[in-house]
Write a protein that holds these residues in place. Structure first.
Motif, PDB file in Angstrom:
ATOM      1  N   ARG A   1      57.823  -1.802  -3.295  1.00  0.00           N
ATOM      2  CA  ARG A   1      58.321  -2.882  -2.458  1.00  0.00           C
ATOM      3  C   ARG A   1      59.844  -2.917  -2.457  1.00  0.00           C
ATOM      4  O   ARG A   1      60.467  -3.083  -1.399  1.00  0.00           O
ATOM      5  CB  ARG A   1      57.751  -4.220  -2.946  1.00  0.00           C
TER       6      ARG A   1
ATOM      7  N   VAL B   1      57.731  -0.308   6.760  1.00  0.00           N
ATOM      8  CA  VAL B   1      56.731  -1.341   6.489  1.00  0.00           C
ATOM      9  C   VAL B   1      56.866  -1.784   5.035  1.00  0.00           C
ATOM     10  O   VAL B   1      56.684  -0.974   4.118  1.00  0.00           O
ATOM     11  CB  VAL B   1      55.309  -0.828   6.766  1.00  0.00           C
TER      12      VAL B   1
ATOM     13  N   PRO C   1      55.492  -3.346   1.908  1.00  0.00           N
ATOM     14  CA  PRO C   1      54.123  -3.620   1.433  1.00  0.00           C
ATOM     15  C   PRO C   1      53.997  -5.023   0.873  1.00  0.00           C
ATOM     16  O   PRO C   1      54.946  -5.598   0.335  1.00  0.00           O
ATOM     17  CB  PRO C   1      53.906  -2.563   0.354  1.00  0.00           C
ATOM     18  N   SER C   2      52.806  -5.563   1.014  1.00  0.00           N
ATOM     19  CA  SER C   2      52.469  -6.861   0.427  1.00  0.00           C
ATOM     20  C   SER C   2      51.307  -6.684  -0.533  1.00  0.00           C
ATOM     21  O   SER C   2      50.692  -5.615  -0.613  1.00  0.00           O
ATOM     22  CB  SER C   2      52.106  -7.866   1.529  1.00  0.00           C
TER      23      SER C   2
ATOM     24  N   ALA D   1      48.396  -7.764  -0.264  1.00  0.00           N
ATOM     25  CA  ALA D   1      47.112  -7.575   0.410  1.00  0.00           C
ATOM     26  C   ALA D   1      46.991  -6.205   1.062  1.00  0.00           C
ATOM     27  O   ALA D   1      45.876  -5.682   1.212  1.00  0.00           O
ATOM     28  CB  ALA D   1      46.913  -8.671   1.449  1.00  0.00           C
ATOM     29  N   THR D   2      48.121  -5.603   1.491  1.00  0.00           N
ATOM     30  CA  THR D   2      48.068  -4.336   2.223  1.00  0.00           C
ATOM     31  C   THR D   2      48.440  -3.127   1.391  1.00  0.00           C
ATOM     32  O   THR D   2      48.167  -2.001   1.801  1.00  0.00           O
ATOM     33  CB  THR D   2      49.011  -4.408   3.435  1.00  0.00           C
ATOM     34  N   TRP D   3      49.054  -3.347   0.227  1.00  0.00           N
ATOM     35  CA  TRP D   3      49.546  -2.208  -0.560  1.00  0.00           C
ATOM     36  C   TRP D   3      48.393  -1.470  -1.215  1.00  0.00           C
ATOM     37  O   TRP D   3      47.466  -2.071  -1.760  1.00  0.00           O
ATOM     38  CB  TRP D   3      50.524  -2.710  -1.621  1.00  0.00           C
ATOM     39  N   LYS D   4      48.445  -0.144  -1.128  1.00  0.00           N
ATOM     40  CA  LYS D   4      47.460   0.707  -1.786  1.00  0.00           C
ATOM     41  C   LYS D   4      48.175   1.606  -2.774  1.00  0.00           C
ATOM     42  O   LYS D   4      49.168   2.247  -2.416  1.00  0.00           O
ATOM     43  CB  LYS D   4      46.708   1.552  -0.764  1.00  0.00           C
TER      44      LYS D   4
END
Length: 408
Positions: free
Chosen positions: A136, A164, A166-167, A169-172
């Motif tokens: 991040r 983008v 990352p948050s 909820a979306t970070w992998k």
């Protein structure tokens, strides 16, 4: 509705675990009372106010470690006896209960099954959390660079970039640094066409229990003097120490000395009422005699924590700060000890420590211990534990006042 959120006599959450703890930790102290004699004898003795029960004192051996100012109980069965009967001491390789051996056995079983222990899962989560923070921060830095470059070239402020951020909820997660290091250091894959010889399975070595129970000097002396169930050995001579030797050495261990000196422990140094061991032991004995389980509270910036039954049943309800008070201020000038919390507290310190304990639902108690004046008490009384009768204790509860929440 009942307090536990279930109406009637239904099963409560964690009832089996609670019942097991009630059985395992049923004895609040190491000593036991065994009934003896017949029922008629018990009834006859009961009429005269006597009891037919026999007091059983367990025999536990510990070693006085001069460097750490503690007593070590190295036999695992004796260590668990003291822990299960009063929660005395802590494992030197554990947070509280000496469970290092059980954790190692569980870890070996999980590795054999291909799973992970709770500690390994926690370490993995922390590693992923750190990687998320790094990704991040890297994305935010890249977005800032693009925005600065666009402003320098075209003179406009860019609100959206191609990066983008990352948050949660979306970070992998990608491969962690630890996994990449394993991949880089791995050997080339073998040719599957070549026969592979099966390596003989090696027998697993038996795990040796290297953990010991570490008792504070206050806990050790309580078990020696009050419970009569602990024998302390000298770490240098491995000989049992007498009560008088223990009384002197525990006090001498708090004398200011830069290095350990064997002659210091053997010398007849005059004791003082403001010795830190005496003050802390008096507080420990005071609350233990009232039925509280007393544990160290350094984690919450206090001296002691008070449990109603023990750490396995509920969290500590009270946090104790020991505040020595000299009956005669002249004794402080001649004292070789630099006692803590003798001077009046600053409001910032008191507010900070009170806020810390309030956040963890603990009530802060200032325990004022009055140190008797040397002019009033004769010095020979310090040669035995009978001098503890001259101390006095006074408890003061400190609570945070929050006007917005306490109107009702």
């Amino acid at each position: 509705m009942s307090r536990h959120g279930r109406k009637g006599g239904g099963a409560k959450k964690g009832g089996n675990r609670r019942n097991e703890n009630n059985i395992t930790y049923a004895c609040p102290l190491p000593i036991l009372l065994e009934p003896t004699g017949y029922k008629s004898t018990k009834a006859l003795l009961g009429l005269f106010g006597y009891s037919s029960n026999r007091i059983v004192h367990p025999h536990v051996e510990g070693i006085f470690d001069h460097a750490s100012h503690s007593v070590w109980v190295k036999k695992s069965d004796q260590a668990m006896l003291l822990w299960k009967r009063g929660f005395f001491g802590k494992g030197n390789l554990s947070r509280s209960e000496p469970s290092w051996l059980n954790r190692q056995i569980h870890q070996r079983e999980m590795q054999r099954k291909g799973g992970m222990t709770a500690e390994e899962i926690t370490a993995k989560r922390r590693e992923l959390r750190n990687q998320f923070k790094l990704d991040r921060a890297r994305a935010i830095a890249q977005a800032a660079e693009e925005a600065e470059a666009a402003f320098a070239e075209r003179g406009i402020i860019v609100t959206e970039t191609s990066v983008v951020i990352p948050s949660g909820a979306t970070w992998k997660p990608s491969s962690t640094p630890k996994d990449r290091a394993v991949e880089e250091s791995s050997e080339p894959s073998l040719n599957v066409t070549e026969p592979i010889e099966a390596e003989p399975e090696e027998e697993e070595e038996e795990i040796k229990d290297v953990e010991h129970l570490q008792l504070t000097l206050q806990e050790a002396f309580f078990l020696i003097w009050t419970m009569d169930c602990l024998t302390v050995l000298d770490s240098l001579t491995n000989e049992p120490l007498s009560l008088q030797q223990i009384w002197n050495q525990f006090q001498n261990s708090h004398l200011p000395a830069t290095t350990f000196d064997r002659t210091l422990l053997q010398a007849s140094i005059p004791n003082r009422f403001d010795n830190p061991f005496l003050i802390n032991y008096y507080v420990y004995h005071h609350y233990r005699s009232l039925g509280w389980v007393v544990k160290g509270g350094i984690k919450f910036c206090v001296d002691y924590l008070l449990y109603k039954r023990g750490p396995v049943f509920q969290h500590a309800e009270f946090a104790i700060v020991v505040c020595p008070v000299y009956e005669d201020p002249k004794d402080r000038d001649s004292s070789p000890f630099a006692l803590q919390n003798v001077d009046p507290f600053t409001w910032s310190w008191l507010s900070t420590i009170n806020r810390v304990n309030t956040q963890v639902l603990k009530t802060l108690i200032l325990c004022y211990v009055t140190i008797p004046a040397l002019e009033r008490v004769q010095m020979p009384s310090l040669e035995s534990p009978s001098c503890l009768t001259y101390y006095q204790v006074r408890d003061v509860i400190v609570r945070r006042f929050i006007p917005a929440r306490m109107r009702d």
